[in-house]
Write a protein that holds these residues in place. Structure first.
Motif, short mmCIF file in Angstrom:
data_model
loop_
_atom_site.label_atom_id
_atom_site.label_comp_id
_atom_site.label_asym_id
_atom_site.label_seq_id
_atom_site.Cartn_x
_atom_site.Cartn_y
_atom_site.Cartn_z
N VAL A 162 21.13 15.10 113.66
CA VAL A 162 21.78 16.23 114.32
C VAL A 162 21.35 16.28 115.78
O VAL A 162 20.15 16.23 116.08
CB VAL A 162 21.41 17.57 113.65
N LEU A 163 22.32 16.36 116.67
CA LEU A 163 22.05 16.53 118.10
C LEU A 163 22.43 17.94 118.50
O LEU A 163 23.58 18.36 118.30
CB LEU A 163 22.86 15.53 118.93
N VAL A 164 21.48 18.67 119.05
CA VAL A 164 21.74 20.03 119.54
C VAL A 164 21.64 20.02 121.06
O VAL A 164 20.54 19.94 121.62
CB VAL A 164 20.74 21.05 118.94
N ASN A 165 22.78 20.09 121.71
CA ASN A 165 22.83 20.11 123.18
C ASN A 165 22.61 21.53 123.66
O ASN A 165 23.54 22.33 123.79
CB ASN A 165 24.20 19.60 123.66
N ASN A 166 21.34 21.85 123.92
CA ASN A 166 20.97 23.21 124.29
C ASN A 166 20.57 23.33 125.77
O ASN A 166 20.69 24.39 126.36
CB ASN A 166 19.81 23.69 123.40
N ALA A 167 20.09 22.25 126.36
CA ALA A 167 19.59 22.31 127.74
C ALA A 167 20.68 22.78 128.70
O ALA A 167 21.82 22.31 128.63
CB ALA A 167 19.07 20.94 128.17
N ALA A 168 20.31 23.68 129.59
CA ALA A 168 21.29 24.21 130.55
C ALA A 168 20.57 24.92 131.68
O ALA A 168 19.41 25.32 131.56
CB ALA A 168 22.24 25.18 129.86
N VAL A 169 21.28 25.07 132.79
CA VAL A 169 20.82 25.88 133.91
C VAL A 169 21.92 26.87 134.24
O VAL A 169 23.06 26.73 133.78
CB VAL A 169 20.48 25.03 135.15
N LYS A 170 21.59 27.85 135.06
CA LYS A 170 22.57 28.87 135.40
C LYS A 170 22.49 29.18 136.88
O LYS A 170 21.52 29.78 137.35
CB LYS A 170 22.32 30.14 134.56
N GLU A 171 23.49 28.75 137.61
CA GLU A 171 23.57 28.98 139.05
C GLU A 171 24.52 30.15 139.31
O GLU A 171 25.71 30.07 139.05
CB GLU A 171 24.10 27.73 139.76
N GLY A 172 23.96 31.25 139.81
CA GLY A 172 24.78 32.43 140.05
C GLY A 172 25.40 32.43 141.43
O GLY A 172 24.98 31.69 142.32
N GLY A 173 26.39 33.27 141.60
CA GLY A 173 27.01 33.43 142.91
C GLY A 173 28.51 33.21 142.88
O GLY A 173 29.05 32.54 142.00
N SER A 174 29.17 33.78 143.85
CA SER A 174 30.61 33.61 143.99
C SER A 174 30.93 32.21 144.50
O SER A 174 30.14 31.60 145.23
CB SER A 174 31.16 34.64 144.98
N LEU A 175 32.10 31.72 144.14
CA LEU A 175 32.55 30.42 144.62
C LEU A 175 32.60 30.37 146.15
O LEU A 175 32.36 29.33 146.75
CB LEU A 175 33.94 30.11 144.05
N VAL A 176 32.87 31.49 146.78
CA VAL A 176 32.98 31.51 148.25
C VAL A 176 31.61 31.41 148.92
O VAL A 176 31.53 31.11 150.12
CB VAL A 176 33.71 32.76 148.76
N ASP A 177 30.54 31.65 148.17
CA ASP A 177 29.19 31.64 148.75
C ASP A 177 28.31 30.47 148.29
O ASP A 177 27.50 29.97 149.07
CB ASP A 177 28.46 32.95 148.40
N ILE A 178 28.43 30.06 147.05
CA ILE A 178 27.48 29.10 146.48
C ILE A 178 27.55 27.76 147.22
O ILE A 178 28.65 27.23 147.45
CB ILE A 178 27.71 28.91 144.97
N PRO A 179 26.41 27.20 147.60
CA PRO A 179 26.41 25.91 148.29
C PRO A 179 26.88 24.78 147.39
O PRO A 179 26.74 24.84 146.16
CB PRO A 179 24.94 25.71 148.68
N GLU A 180 27.45 23.74 147.98
CA GLU A 180 27.95 22.60 147.22
C GLU A 180 26.86 21.99 146.35
O GLU A 180 27.11 21.64 145.19
CB GLU A 180 28.49 21.53 148.18
N GLU A 181 25.65 21.86 146.88
CA GLU A 181 24.57 21.24 146.13
C GLU A 181 24.28 22.00 144.83
O GLU A 181 24.08 21.40 143.78
CB GLU A 181 23.30 21.20 146.98
N ASN A 182 24.28 23.32 144.90
CA ASN A 182 24.03 24.13 143.71
C ASN A 182 25.17 24.05 142.72
O ASN A 182 24.96 24.03 141.50
CB ASN A 182 23.79 25.58 144.12
N LEU A 183 26.38 24.02 143.23
CA LEU A 183 27.55 23.90 142.35
C LEU A 183 27.53 22.57 141.61
O LEU A 183 27.79 22.51 140.40
CB LEU A 183 28.83 24.03 143.17
N ARG A 184 27.22 21.50 142.33
CA ARG A 184 27.14 20.19 141.68
C ARG A 184 26.01 20.14 140.66
O ARG A 184 26.16 19.55 139.58
CB ARG A 184 26.97 19.10 142.73
#
Length: 282
Positions: free
Chosen positions: A76-98
């Motif tokens: 069984v593979l449980v894909n649980n790892a994740a991060v959460k980058e907050g912010g509006s699309l108009v503000d969030i930097p490209e690096e964080n979005l990627r």
């Protein structure tokens, strides 16, 4: 036969709780964490709690780590790892979005590819994606995270249909807002943006995660039932009481007009400004 379960992102939150609960039930667990410092911390805690589990470093965005992981025999593979980058699309930097998509989409999917091929060869296996209710609906100021989870939903559904002829099960777990610190950290990521914060459309120093949050211990047992195949439901929203509201939100999109609310602040955006961080649900 007892199934061996690999859980990514097991150093904190849901992943950690599930890993220890499975190990306490006697299941072989490979608990993987992002950095080496978490390995020793997990090993010490496992020793103190009297449980046995294999603890490994596995950064899902690291190709060498993924290749190493494919040498492990799992059911069984449980894909649980994740991060959460907050912010509006108009503000969030490209690096964080990627980064949002590297950690939540590309890393887990590339990891899954290697294990899926082995499961196809074995004609058995189970793949569980820990998605989110944010993969079903979307809130403002959480578009990057929601976008990544909507993408995971698409991959998971496609993979489910592709692997069914090989006897490989695929399912999703969709937790609601739980007080693990994960949601609150989302509204702190702006502090690391390498941009002129004075040019942001929204003032993130005054916003917080716009929802009351549940006790994360509620997630463990329902999630384990999905992981062990004790429930065969494809999509598993936790808590279940959120299902009807989510369906209503999905249906509402069909009636939404482009002119709805123009000139007025969205109520969820306003709640982000009004609520205190880490507000527990009653």
């Amino acid at each position: 036969m007892t199934e061996t379960v690999l859980i990514t992102g097991a150093g904190t939150g849901f992943g950690k709780n599930i890993a220890f609960a499975l190990a306490e039930k006697g299941y072989p667990v490979i608990a993987t964490v992002e950095v080496m410092s978490q390995v020793s911390a997990m090993e010490q805690e496992a020793k103190e709690r009297g449980v046995t589990m294999q603890i490994e470093k596995l950064d899902v965005t690291n190709a060498k780590d993924r290749e190493k992981a494919w040498s492990w025999d799992i059911d069984v593979l449980v894909n649980n790892a994740a991060v959460k980058e907050g912010g509006s699309l108009v503000d969030i930097p490209e690096e964080n979005l990627r980064h949002q998509f590297e950690a939540n989409v590309f890393g887990p999917i590339l990891l899954t590819k290697g294990f899926a091929r082995k499961m196809v060869e074995n004609k058995s296996g189970r793949i569980v994606f820990v998605s989110s209710v944010s993969g079903i609906t979307t809130n403002p100021l959480s578009g990057p995270y929601s976008g990544s989870k909507h993408t995971v939903e698409a991959f998971a559904m496609s993979l489910s249909k592709e692997l069914q002829e090989f006897n490989v099960e695929v399912s999703t777990i969709n937790p609601g807002p739980y007080l693990t610190g994960f949601n609150d950290r989302e509204f702190e990521t702006w502090k690391n943006w390498e941009t002129d914060l004075n040019k942001n459309v929204f003032d993130y120093s005054k916003t917080a995660f716009p929802s009351e949050q549940f006790d994360p211990r509620e997630v463990t047992e329902p999630a384990i039932k999905v992981i062990l195949g004790e429930t065969t439901q494809y999509r598993n929203v936790i808590p279940e009481k959120m299902v009807s509201g989510l369906k209503e939100k999905q249906q509402a999109v069909w009636d939404k007009k482009t002119t709805d609310g123009l000139g007025q602040r969205d109520e969820t955006v306003q709640k982000s400004y009004d609520i205190e961080p880490g507000t527990p649900a009653e």
